[in-house]
Design a protein around this motif. Structure first.
Motif, short mmCIF file in Angstrom:
data_model
loop_
_atom_site.label_atom_id
_atom_site.label_comp_id
_atom_site.label_asym_id
_atom_site.label_seq_id
_atom_site.Cartn_x
_atom_site.Cartn_y
_atom_site.Cartn_z
N THR A 3 8.55 7.57 5.45
CA THR A 3 8.10 6.58 4.48
C THR A 3 6.91 5.84 5.07
OG1 THR A 3 10.34 6.34 3.62
CG2 THR A 3 8.80 4.55 3.15
N ILE A 5 4.21 2.65 4.60
CA ILE A 5 3.99 1.35 3.97
C ILE A 5 2.56 0.92 4.34
CG2 ILE A 5 4.80 -1.02 3.75
CD1 ILE A 5 7.50 0.25 5.02
N GLU A 7 -0.72 -1.47 3.86
CA GLU A 7 -1.24 -2.78 3.44
C GLU A 7 -2.76 -2.66 3.43
OE1 GLU A 7 0.59 -5.59 2.80
OE2 GLU A 7 2.51 -4.64 3.29
N THR A 12 0.18 -3.76 -1.33
CA THR A 12 1.14 -2.98 -0.55
C THR A 12 1.45 -1.72 -1.33
OG1 THR A 12 2.10 -5.00 0.35
CG2 THR A 12 3.41 -3.00 0.54
N VAL A 14 3.58 2.04 -1.11
CA VAL A 14 4.63 2.76 -0.41
C VAL A 14 4.69 4.19 -0.94
CG1 VAL A 14 7.09 2.81 0.14
CG2 VAL A 14 5.93 0.61 -0.13
#
Length: 89
Positions: A3, A5, A7, A12, A14
């Motif tokens: 996964t 993530i 920024e 954000t 995902v």
């Protein structure tokens, strides 16, 4: 499965990849990344990311298992990415 993530410029994002190793997951993530899904990224930003991923240095996060961090500085801005191995294939 890994996964990611991301920024970037106040947003954000995902996403996940079904990859067998961390380095393959990072490359797969870059390929799957859609410039239209990440605000302000654009095609040139994605191209910059793909070039930089070949030599990206991941940092394992202290006290955590199967969790890494990397960052990239492209013309459009600074990307901060956390990667978590969320399942074993």
């Amino acid at each position: 499965m890994f996964t990611f993530i991301l920024e970037f410029r106040g947003g954000t994002y995902v996403s996940q990849t079904h990859s067998s190793t961390l380095s393959k997951a990072i490359n797969d993530w870059g390929e799957k990344l859609l410039s239209t899904d990440v605000k302000y990224l654009g095609l040139s930003g994605k191209k910059q990311i793909l070039c930089m991923l070949e030599e990206v240095e991941t940092i394992p996060l202290n006290g955590l298992i199967n969790t890494w961090f990397f960052c990239l500085n492209i013309r459009q801005g600074f990307l901060s990415v956390n990667v978590v191995k969320t399942a074993t294939l």
